[in-house]
Design a protein around this motif. Sequence first.
Motif, PDB file in Angstrom:
ATOM      1  N   PRO A   1      78.448  18.366   7.773  1.00  0.00           N
ATOM      2  CA  PRO A   1      77.341  18.638   8.876  1.00  0.00           C
ATOM      3  C   PRO A   1      77.066  17.908   9.960  1.00  0.00           C
ATOM      4  O   PRO A   1      76.898  16.936   9.920  1.00  0.00           O
ATOM      5  CB  PRO A   1      75.733  19.127   8.393  1.00  0.00           C
ATOM      6  CG  PRO A   1      76.172  18.065   7.041  1.00  0.00           C
ATOM      7  CD  PRO A   1      77.185  18.381   6.202  1.00  0.00           C
ATOM      8  N   ALA A   2      77.307  17.873  10.921  1.00  0.00           N
ATOM      9  CA  ALA A   2      77.307  17.703  12.656  1.00  0.00           C
ATOM     10  C   ALA A   2      76.176  17.120  12.326  1.00  0.00           C
ATOM     11  O   ALA A   2      75.054  17.818  12.522  1.00  0.00           O
ATOM     12  CB  ALA A   2      78.098  18.115  13.496  1.00  0.00           C
ATOM     13  N   GLU A   3      75.976  16.073  13.283  1.00  0.00           N
ATOM     14  CA  GLU A   3      74.258  15.554  14.131  1.00  0.00           C
ATOM     15  C   GLU A   3      73.995  16.445  14.980  1.00  0.00           C
ATOM     16  O   GLU A   3      74.837  16.586  16.066  1.00  0.00           O
ATOM     17  CB  GLU A   3      74.014  14.073  14.681  1.00  0.00           C
ATOM     18  CG  GLU A   3      74.974  12.816  13.513  1.00  0.00           C
ATOM     19  CD  GLU A   3      73.424  13.443  12.063  1.00  0.00           C
ATOM     20  OE1 GLU A   3      73.099  13.335  13.547  1.00  0.00           O
ATOM     21  OE2 GLU A   3      74.122  12.929  11.801  1.00  0.00           O
ATOM     22  N   PRO A   4      72.303  17.504  15.109  1.00  0.00           N
ATOM     23  CA  PRO A   4      71.789  17.764  15.528  1.00  0.00           C
ATOM     24  C   PRO A   4      72.209  17.519  16.964  1.00  0.00           C
ATOM     25  O   PRO A   4      72.012  15.793  17.478  1.00  0.00           O
ATOM     26  CB  PRO A   4      70.615  18.065  15.338  1.00  0.00           C
ATOM     27  CG  PRO A   4      70.438  17.319  14.651  1.00  0.00           C
ATOM     28  CD  PRO A   4      71.353  16.406  13.836  1.00  0.00           C
TER      29      PRO A   4
ATOM     30  N   GLU B   1      68.647  18.188  22.489  1.00  0.00           N
ATOM     31  CA  GLU B   1      68.395  19.818  22.675  1.00  0.00           C
ATOM     32  C   GLU B   1      67.784  20.177  20.767  1.00  0.00           C
ATOM     33  O   GLU B   1      66.847  20.151  20.634  1.00  0.00           O
ATOM     34  CB  GLU B   1      68.378  20.534  23.564  1.00  0.00           C
ATOM     35  CG  GLU B   1      69.482  20.221  24.742  1.00  0.00           C
ATOM     36  CD  GLU B   1      70.537  19.371  24.774  1.00  0.00           C
ATOM     37  OE1 GLU B   1      71.331  19.322  23.889  1.00  0.00           O
ATOM     38  OE2 GLU B   1      70.802  19.518  26.171  1.00  0.00           O
ATOM     39  N   GLU B   2      68.951  20.283  20.118  1.00  0.00           N
ATOM     40  CA  GLU B   2      68.174  20.574  18.948  1.00  0.00           C
ATOM     41  C   GLU B   2      67.103  19.812  18.254  1.00  0.00           C
ATOM     42  O   GLU B   2      66.027  20.658  17.649  1.00  0.00           O
ATOM     43  CB  GLU B   2      69.411  20.982  18.270  1.00  0.00           C
ATOM     44  CG  GLU B   2      70.038  21.851  18.117  1.00  0.00           C
ATOM     45  CD  GLU B   2      71.213  21.974  17.460  1.00  0.00           C
ATOM     46  OE1 GLU B   2      72.112  22.855  17.563  1.00  0.00           O
ATOM     47  OE2 GLU B   2      71.585  20.846  16.517  1.00  0.00           O
ATOM     48  N   VAL B   3      67.239  18.557  18.096  1.00  0.00           N
ATOM     49  CA  VAL B   3      65.620  17.300  17.937  1.00  0.00           C
ATOM     50  C   VAL B   3      64.879  17.680  18.492  1.00  0.00           C
ATOM     51  O   VAL B   3      63.958  17.803  17.947  1.00  0.00           O
ATOM     52  CB  VAL B   3      66.338  16.385  17.558  1.00  0.00           C
ATOM     53  CG1 VAL B   3      65.120  14.862  17.849  1.00  0.00           C
ATOM     54  CG2 VAL B   3      68.048  15.964  16.970  1.00  0.00           C
ATOM     55  N   LEU B   4      64.928  17.855  19.874  1.00  0.00           N
ATOM     56  CA  LEU B   4      63.635  18.398  20.903  1.00  0.00           C
ATOM     57  C   LEU B   4      62.617  19.579  20.061  1.00  0.00           C
ATOM     58  O   LEU B   4      61.290  19.950  19.756  1.00  0.00           O
ATOM     59  CB  LEU B   4      64.041  18.203  22.547  1.00  0.00           C
ATOM     60  CG  LEU B   4      62.789  18.650  23.024  1.00  0.00           C
ATOM     61  CD1 LEU B   4      61.235  17.228  23.026  1.00  0.00           C
ATOM     62  CD2 LEU B   4      63.313  18.294  24.419  1.00  0.00           C
ATOM     63  N   LEU B   5      63.617  20.614  20.639  1.00  0.00           N
ATOM     64  CA  LEU B   5      63.051  21.530  20.119  1.00  0.00           C
ATOM     65  C   LEU B   5      62.634  21.728  18.642  1.00  0.00           C
ATOM     66  O   LEU B   5      61.018  22.522  18.138  1.00  0.00           O
ATOM     67  CB  LEU B   5      64.208  22.999  19.677  1.00  0.00           C
ATOM     68  CG  LEU B   5      64.917  23.131  21.527  1.00  0.00           C
ATOM     69  CD1 LEU B   5      66.032  24.252  21.114  1.00  0.00           C
ATOM     70  CD2 LEU B   5      63.648  24.185  22.008  1.00  0.00           C
TER      71      LEU B   5
END
Length: 144
Positions: free
Chosen positions: A120-123, A126-130
Motif C-alpha cells: 500500500p502506498a502512503e496516504p 489530506e487523507e491523514v488529516l481527514l
Amino acid sequence: MGKLLQDFKDFAMRGNVVDMAVGVIVGGAFGKIVSSLVDDIIMPVVGMATGGMDFKDLKAVIKEPVLDAAGAVAQEAVTVNYGMFIQYIVDFLIVAFCIFMAIRFMQKFRKREEEAAAAPAEPSKEEVLLTEIRDLLRERNEKK
C-alpha cells in the motif's frame, strides 16, 4: 505487393507471434535438456535397478525373421516394440514434471513481484488529516 509485405510484417511482429516463436525455440532447447536428463542420467539408474535391462530393447516378436539358404536375413522380424512405448511414457512424465516445476517457480516469482508491487502506498496528507478529524469526531460522539 507493398501492402502484402507490410501486412506480413505487421503480422510477424505482433506480440503473440514473437512470443510463440521464442517459446518454440526455448521449448526445443528444453526438450534436448530433458532428453539428456532421461537418457543419460535417469534411465541408466533405472536400468541398473532393474538388473541392466534397457527398456528400448523390450519387444514382442509377432513373426520371426525369415532366413535364406546362406543364413542371411531375407525378411525382417515383425515386432511390437513396447519397450520404446514405455521409454516414451517415462520421457513424457519427466518432461511434464520439469515443465510443471518451471511454471510453479515462475508463478512463485511473479507472486512475489505482485506482492511487492501491491504494497500500500502512503496516504496523502489530506487523507491523514481527514482520518484524524474522523477519529476526533468519533471520540467526541462517544463521550456524549
